[in-house]
Scaffold this motif. Sequence first.
Motif, PDB file in Angstrom:
ATOM      1  N   SER A 179       2.888  -1.723  -9.758  1.00  0.00           N
ATOM      2  CA  SER A 179       2.406  -2.528  -8.660  1.00  0.00           C
ATOM      3  C   SER A 179       3.276  -1.274  -7.709  1.00  0.00           C
ATOM      4  CB  SER A 179       3.876  -3.474  -8.162  1.00  0.00           C
ATOM      5  OG  SER A 179       4.858  -2.913  -8.761  1.00  0.00           O
ATOM      6  N   LYS A 232      -0.651   3.036  -8.563  1.00  0.00           N
ATOM      7  CA  LYS A 232      -1.910   2.359  -7.820  1.00  0.00           C
ATOM      8  C   LYS A 232      -3.392   3.323  -6.961  1.00  0.00           C
ATOM      9  CE  LYS A 232      -0.227  -0.827  -5.103  1.00  0.00           C
ATOM     10  NZ  LYS A 232       1.299  -0.742  -5.051  1.00  0.00           N
ATOM     11  N   ILE A 241       0.370  -0.687   0.236  1.00  0.00           N
ATOM     12  CA  ILE A 241      -0.030  -0.329  -0.284  1.00  0.00           C
ATOM     13  C   ILE A 241       0.685   1.285  -0.548  1.00  0.00           C
ATOM     14  CG2 ILE A 241      -0.070   0.146   2.270  1.00  0.00           C
ATOM     15  CD1 ILE A 241      -2.964   1.246  -0.022  1.00  0.00           C
ATOM     16  N   THR A 280      -6.721  -1.168   2.672  1.00  0.00           N
ATOM     17  CA  THR A 280      -6.774  -0.157   1.271  1.00  0.00           C
ATOM     18  C   THR A 280      -7.801   0.509   1.977  1.00  0.00           C
ATOM     19  OG1 THR A 280      -6.246  -2.180  -0.411  1.00  0.00           O
ATOM     20  CG2 THR A 280      -8.243   0.016  -0.768  1.00  0.00           C
ATOM     21  N   HIS A 316       3.232   1.515  -1.469  1.00  0.00           N
ATOM     22  CA  HIS A 316       3.698   2.393  -3.374  1.00  0.00           C
ATOM     23  C   HIS A 316       1.924   2.454  -3.642  1.00  0.00           C
ATOM     24  CE1 HIS A 316       8.117   1.408  -2.537  1.00  0.00           C
ATOM     25  NE2 HIS A 316       8.385   1.852  -3.852  1.00  0.00           N
ATOM     26  N   SER A 317       1.399   3.486  -3.748  1.00  0.00           N
ATOM     27  CA  SER A 317       0.312   3.864  -4.293  1.00  0.00           C
ATOM     28  C   SER A 317      -0.132   5.502  -3.977  1.00  0.00           C
ATOM     29  CB  SER A 317      -0.728   2.794  -3.438  1.00  0.00           C
ATOM     30  OG  SER A 317      -0.818   3.351  -2.015  1.00  0.00           O
ATOM     31  N   TRP A 361      -5.354   1.259  -4.663  1.00  0.00           N
ATOM     32  CA  TRP A 361      -5.246   0.181  -3.642  1.00  0.00           C
ATOM     33  C   TRP A 361      -4.157  -0.642  -3.531  1.00  0.00           C
ATOM     34  CZ3 TRP A 361      -8.408   0.778  -8.052  1.00  0.00           C
ATOM     35  CH2 TRP A 361      -8.342  -0.211  -9.080  1.00  0.00           C
ATOM     36  N   SER A 362      -4.356  -1.961  -2.603  1.00  0.00           N
ATOM     37  CA  SER A 362      -3.323  -3.108  -2.175  1.00  0.00           C
ATOM     38  C   SER A 362      -4.152  -4.412  -2.781  1.00  0.00           C
ATOM     39  CB  SER A 362      -3.139  -2.676  -0.893  1.00  0.00           C
ATOM     40  OG  SER A 362      -3.603  -3.588   0.208  1.00  0.00           O
TER      41      SER A 362
END
Length: 214
Positions: free
Chosen positions: A184, A187, A116, A196, A118-119, A189-190
């Motif tokens: 990845s 984004k 998460i 999320t 990385h979002s 969401w995870s």
Amino acid sequence: MANFKTHLSTGIILGIICATIAVVYGITSHWTLLALLIFAVSIGSFLPDVDSDSSIPFRIVFYALGITCSIFTIFWTINSYPDQLFFIIGFPLVTFIIVRFALGSIFKKFTHHRGIFHSIPMAIVATLGTLLVLQNYSHFTSSEQLLLSIAVGIGFIGHLILDEIYAATNLNGKKFRPNKNLGSAIKLWSNSLPITFIVYIIILILFGATFTSL
């Protein structure tokens, strides 16, 4: 995937660009704020990698968090137990150990790299979280607080974009094969629906806490 040095270098470059834009468009010309602007973008540029257990960002964040909490504990202890040297030394030390090692271990257990953090939602959390801290623990004007917070978000997003660039392009001269990490980083969401959901709830809470006081 770009390493820490590459992310930090890119963050500094982005920070200089942001500072230049701020001067050109008359947003600010104060050198202290411009330096902090570059610093804020640089900090944001490595925050997504805090979920990598052995990474430099993880160590930086949790050492800094431990030291910050210890400083607050020192002030509290001095006010509460002014004549108790054992408490004045012991409480901050225990606080640092708990935050750096105990909390750090819990964080490692419940996070994984490229999750998460990385979002886009976490970029928003980092931005609003910075704004909330600045509103409560700084003497900057509202516009300056917003500017520095956005700077952190810019650095954060820059990190995500750079990761996608490294995953999507061939930069080593070898035969190119799409990286398994492609897609990845940027984004919404995870893989975990509860995580999320929690992050989006945090965004709503931070949004309400920050913008109601602007």
